[in-house]
Write a protein that holds these residues in place. Structure first.
Motif, PDB file in Angstrom:
ATOM      1  N   UNK A 633       0.860  -1.506  -0.098  1.00 40.51           N
ATOM      2  CA  UNK A 633      -0.166  -0.035   0.533  1.00 40.51           C
ATOM      3  C   UNK A 633       0.597   0.999   0.552  1.00 40.51           C
ATOM      4  N   UNK A 634       1.975   1.510   0.704  1.00 46.01           N
ATOM      5  CA  UNK A 634       3.106   2.341   0.231  1.00 46.01           C
ATOM      6  C   UNK A 634       3.474   2.636  -0.351  1.00 46.01           C
ATOM      7  N   UNK A 635       3.697   0.962  -1.030  1.00 43.63           N
ATOM      8  CA  UNK A 635       4.586   1.388  -1.910  1.00 43.63           C
ATOM      9  C   UNK A 635       4.259   1.707  -3.377  1.00 43.63           C
ATOM     10  N   UNK A 636       2.907   1.821  -3.593  1.00 42.79           N
ATOM     11  CA  UNK A 636       2.094   1.273  -4.144  1.00 42.79           C
ATOM     12  C   UNK A 636       1.827   3.042  -4.576  1.00 42.79           C
ATOM     13  N   UNK A 637       1.825   3.887  -5.964  1.00 42.43           N
ATOM     14  CA  UNK A 637       1.662   5.251  -6.452  1.00 42.43           C
ATOM     15  C   UNK A 637       0.461   5.460  -5.572  1.00 42.43           C
ATOM     16  N   UNK A 638      -0.624   5.318  -5.345  1.00 40.06           N
ATOM     17  CA  UNK A 638      -2.109   4.981  -4.851  1.00 40.06           C
ATOM     18  C   UNK A 638      -2.054   4.324  -3.619  1.00 40.06           C
ATOM     19  N   UNK A 639      -2.908   4.681  -3.007  1.00 39.71           N
ATOM     20  CA  UNK A 639      -4.146   2.788  -2.435  1.00 39.71           C
ATOM     21  C   UNK A 639      -4.796   3.664  -1.495  1.00 39.71           C
ATOM     22  N   UNK A 640      -5.735   2.165  -1.237  1.00 41.10           N
ATOM     23  CA  UNK A 640      -7.065   2.411  -0.446  1.00 41.10           C
ATOM     24  C   UNK A 640      -7.016   1.709  -0.024  1.00 41.10           C
ATOM     25  N   UNK A 641      -7.385   1.910   1.448  1.00 40.16           N
ATOM     26  CA  UNK A 641      -7.797   0.527   1.548  1.00 40.16           C
ATOM     27  C   UNK A 641      -9.806   0.223   2.475  1.00 40.16           C
ATOM     28  N   UNK A 642      -9.827  -1.004   2.820  1.00 30.25           N
ATOM     29  CA  UNK A 642     -11.442  -1.130   3.582  1.00 30.25           C
ATOM     30  C   UNK A 642     -11.765  -1.013   5.057  1.00 30.25           C
ATOM     31  N   UNK A 643     -12.762   0.103   5.423  1.00 31.20           N
ATOM     32  CA  UNK A 643     -12.757   0.486   6.339  1.00 31.20           C
ATOM     33  C   UNK A 643     -12.570  -0.845   7.408  1.00 31.20           C
ATOM     34  N   UNK A 644     -12.476  -2.095   7.799  1.00 28.20           N
ATOM     35  CA  UNK A 644     -12.127  -3.307   8.348  1.00 28.20           C
ATOM     36  C   UNK A 644     -10.645  -3.609   8.412  1.00 28.20           C
ATOM     37  N   UNK A 645      -9.850  -2.837   7.418  1.00 25.20           N
ATOM     38  CA  UNK A 645      -8.477  -2.962   7.296  1.00 25.20           C
ATOM     39  C   UNK A 645      -6.955  -3.178   9.429  1.00 25.20           C
ATOM     40  N   UNK A 646      -6.955  -3.572   8.985  1.00 19.40           N
ATOM     41  CA  UNK A 646      -5.784  -3.726  10.568  1.00 19.40           C
ATOM     42  C   UNK A 646      -5.643  -2.222  10.659  1.00 19.40           C
ATOM     43  N   UNK A 647      -4.942  -1.791  11.282  1.00 22.31           N
ATOM     44  CA  UNK A 647      -4.161  -0.540  11.362  1.00 22.31           C
ATOM     45  C   UNK A 647      -3.513   0.037  11.258  1.00 22.31           C
ATOM     46  N   UNK A 648      -2.120  -1.180  10.885  1.00 22.35           N
ATOM     47  CA  UNK A 648      -0.935  -0.883  10.190  1.00 22.35           C
ATOM     48  C   UNK A 648      -1.667  -0.148   8.887  1.00 22.35           C
TER      49      UNK A 648
END
Lengths: 740, 58
Positions: A633-648
């Motif tokens: 997620x950090x390496x990609x140009x842009x990233x999204x995660x669902x709200x259920x994702x882990x904190x990190x």
């Protein structure tokens, strides 16, 4: 359930008046009635000094007299009223008072006051110039303007001065450098003009410039703050606390920041493991889907390492918290995450790119004007006046508003579409994406597993199994119970940790659990799984009847197929990178019609694949939720995660989307594309405005009146263009059947 | 034009009063919850008289 007290002291702070104070995130507040209900309900409780719910941020601030009531009672009152609330960990609550926002607003107020009063004087001078004002009066008005403008500019200009200085010390040029130069020169010139009793001074231009730019700055700040506040609420409501086992054997629930390595924590069955550690006692199964993407359960016993974010499925565990040492998964993720964030070339924002082109050009134009007038006219003072007027007229009023105005409107639209932005420039990067990489578990599928073979089992058997499942905390049993309408658990059910539940009903023995527990041969279990790739089995046996298999798997998000079709229609290249086994990934990929998929990917493999794509010139949007996705997620140009994702993962992502639907991803991309188009339009408009205005300025035709009109009209045009997005947004929302 | 000698200071003082008022309200936290504020004006709980009246009536 284990009764254990929560360590409230960790959440409570003392106010200057000596009252106890606590901030809580409150869930379920939807309208003004909730606000009144909560405030009245708490206010009626003795000992409460003040209870105020902020309807903008959904936060409750409570002050009470210590001793007369307690934090525990506050929360229990709230839950009696029907609202789930969780206190903020003061260690994590940064900037409660929003100092930056207030400074910007104060500066804005001062600039606005100064602008209006100077304009009053300036208009008198302008009309006086046309109708024969005497020199003393004009000079008096100009000195009065200087008296207001100079302190006001010093006060209101501080945010720009700070930013310009930090840019220069980092050897960069940002938009604030030409702003500071322009404003200072305008003030300097005006003082010189006043000293010489000239007809014109530019005090109002300088202050007006600050006023408009501060509006842009405040809008920008407000957007970031709103998103951050919301993200903090989500974090608090997830209640990231740990049950600390103290040496005397009692349990205390404390915020994660209060747990030190070496402490013992208690993890109940059905809870998430709050911190990395090693199992001391207990035998259980661990659901690692949030961490590795692997959907099959893993056994955990004394000595095994468990990771934060994994779900403890079967039985209670005691875990000794470990420091980050050795080659644990989290260490690897952390290391990769750092490397990825450093390697990611700093994205140059549109506005900064415009500024770096713009300021040398403008300053060069001003210099040429000075030289030209000096050579042709020979009067250096006259030449300086004209050169500075070029700088004033080109000062990036519209440029300063061009991008923030669009960002604010877009973040509002995204907010309504269920997407929260972490970074302001995420809008630009989202618009540039052309390839989308999905994680499978928890991203394309829902985070909670569900029963997939309901149709194959008779209803009566299903309902009975569901009733038995209610007695268990195991996630597979939980999924089975949710899939049935069972509401009364079978009486006298016993849970055999790691195996299943057993109960007696009408002389028959009911069993629900693993294949071995219910006496199903290995081969039969495999055969039952063949038609449901990627599912986990839970079996139910009623007396001596043959065991009935229930296949539990993670279901696709309800609109995943439409969303993927829409994204493909928009021309995105799609790919799945999953840490799960090949069979379930292939199944999902086939149903979604995504040809490029890879299974069994480790965090490093995912980064490598994203690197390959980036090397091919693709701009990757990564959508993922697991701990193993965080580095990519950090390496990609842009990233999204669902709200259920882990904190990190959420911290590494640029945006978070809410709810069970996947469509917010597609909506966000569409809004971002439109927003970027509007930003580019605004920047072109500012350029066109300069192309028209600069020749006038170079020719020495610019009067302060001309400058004031040009500045305000260009700012208004840029703002209106940003607001246009909202109209488009309203129109597209009005269309039914979105996504078909 | 002598009138300017006191009219301008008066105008400025009025403006400054407005500015001071704004800064005070900002400091008092009146802009912290713009969403809630629009509903709070409809609340009657700051009117003890009416409540008493209701009590008597009921």
């Amino acid at each position: 359930m284990t009764a254990h007290e929560r360590d409230w002291d960790a959440f409570v702070t003392l106010t200057p008046e000596g009252h106890a104070h606590m901030d809580l995130a409150v869930e379920g507040v939807t309208c003004a009635a909730c606000m009144v209900e909560i405030e009245r309900g708490l206010g009626a409780q003795p000992g409460i000094e003040k209870a105020r719910l902020n309807l903008t941020s959904h936060r409750l601030a409570v002050d009470w007299r210590d001793g007369e009531t307690s934090a525990e009672q506050v929360v229990s009152t709230l839950s009696r009223l029907g609202y789930r609330a969780h206190p903020f960990d003061p260690a994590q609550m940064r900037e409660r008072a929003d100092a930056t926002g207030r400074e910007l607003l104060r500066s804005l107020a001062v600039a606005g006051f100064a602008m209006m009063n100077i304009m009053l004087l300036s208009v008198s001078v302008w009309s006086g110039n046309a109708s024969g004002i005497d020199t003393e009066t004009r000079d008096f008005f100009h000195w009065l303007s200087a008296l207001i403008a100079l302190p006001a500019a010093v006060y209101a200009g501080r945010p720009f001065l700070r930013s310009a200085l930090s840019a220069i010390s980092a050897r960069r040029l940002n938009m604030d450098v030409p702003i500071v130069i322009g404003v200072s020169l305008a003030l300097f010139l005006s003082v010189m003009q006043t000293l010489q009793s000239a007809h014109h001074a530019y005090f109002e231009s300088a202050v007006m410039l600050l006023f408009f730019l501060l509006i842009g700055r405040y809008l920008d700040h407000m957007m970031r703050r709103r998103t951050r506040a919301f993200a903090e609420n989500i974090a608090a409501l997830k209640a990231e606390t740990a049950a600390l086992l103290r040496p005397d054997g009692s349990l205390r629930e404390v915020p994660l920041s209060k747990v030190a390595p070496g402490d013992l924590i208690h993890v109940r069955a059905g809870e998430r493991v709050p911190l990395d550690g090693r199992v001391e006692t207990g035998l259980s199964e661990i659901d690692q889907s949030l961490v590795t993407g692997e959907t099959a359960l893993a056994a955990a016993g004394p000595g095994d390492v468990v990771y934060a974010g994994t779900l403890n499925a079967a039985a209670n565990l005691t875990v000794r918290v470990t420091t980050a040492s050795g080659a644990t998964l989290l260490d690897e993720v952390t290391r990769l995450l750092e490397a990825a964030s450093q390697a990611k070339s700093r994205h140059v924002q549109l506005a900064d790119r415009a500024a770096s082109l713009y300021s040398p050009l403008v300053h060069l134009a001003a210099l040429m004007t000075f030289i030209g007038w000096f050579v042709l006219g020979g009067d250096w003072q006259q030449a300086l006046v004209v050169a500075i007027s070029v700088l004033i007229i080109t000062c990036p009023c519209a440029l300063g508003l061009a991008v923030p105005a669009v960002q604010v409107v877009t973040s509002g639209l995204l907010f309504r579409a269920g997407v929260l932005l972490h970074a302001g420039d995420a809008v630009e990067r989202l618009a540039e994406a052309d390839t989308i990489v999905f994680d499978k578990t928890g991203t394309l599928t829902l985070a909670i597993p569900d029963l997939v073979n309901a149709a194959e089992v008779p209803v009566a058997v299903r309902e009975l199994a569901g009733r038995l499942a209610l007695a268990s905390r195991h996630p597979l049993a939980g999924a089975l119970a949710r899939a049935t309408s069972a509401s009364v658990p079978v009486e006298g059910a016993r849970e055999c940790p790691g195996e299943g539940v057993v109960a007696e009903l009408g002389g028959r023995e009911l069993r629900l659990g693993s294949a071995g527990f219910c006496g199903l041969p290995e081969t039969a279990a495999r055969a039952a799984l063949a038609s449901h790739p990627g599912a986990s089995l839970i079996l139910f046996r009623d007396g001596d009847a043959a065991p009935v298999p229930f296949a539990i798997a993670q279901k696709l998000r309800p609109d995943a197929i439409e969303t993927v079709a829409r994204l493909r229609g928009l021309g995105y290249r799609l790919e799945i990178l999953s840490g799960d086994r090949a069979a379930p990934v292939a199944d999902i990929a086939e149903r979604l019609g995504i040809a490029d998929w890879r299974a069994g990917m480790k965090p490093a493999d995912k980064i490598a694949r994203i690197g390959e794509l980036a090397a091919d010139g693709a701009r990757v949007l990564m959508v993922g939720d697991g701990l193993n996705d965080a580095p990519s997620l950090a390496a990609a140009h842009v990233s999204m995660s669902p709200v259920t994702a882990v904190h990190v993962a959420q911290a590494a992502a640029d945006a978070v989307f809410l709810g069970d639907r996947l469509m917010p991803v597609a909506d966000a991309l569409c809004h971002a594309r439109r927003a970027r188009a509007a930003m580019v339009q605004n920047l072109w408009f500012s350029t066109a405005y300069n192309l028209v205005a600069v020749p006038f300025a170079v020719a020495g035709l610019v009067t302060p009146l001309f400058a004031a009109l040009a500045m305000s009209s260009s700012s208004v045009v840029v703002t209106l263009n940003a607001l246009r997005l909202r109209l488009d947004g309203a129109r597209s929302r009005a269309l039914p059947g979105e996504g078909n | 034009m002598d009138v300017l000698i006191y009219l301008i200071p008066v105008a400025l003082a009025l403006g400054l009063m407005g500015l001071a008022g704004f800064l005070w309200s900002l400091k008092a936290g009146q802009y912290d919850d713009l969403e809630g504020a629009k509903y709070r004006i409809l609340e009657d709980d700051d009117l003890p008289d009416e409540k008493d009246g209701n009590d008597r009536g009921g």
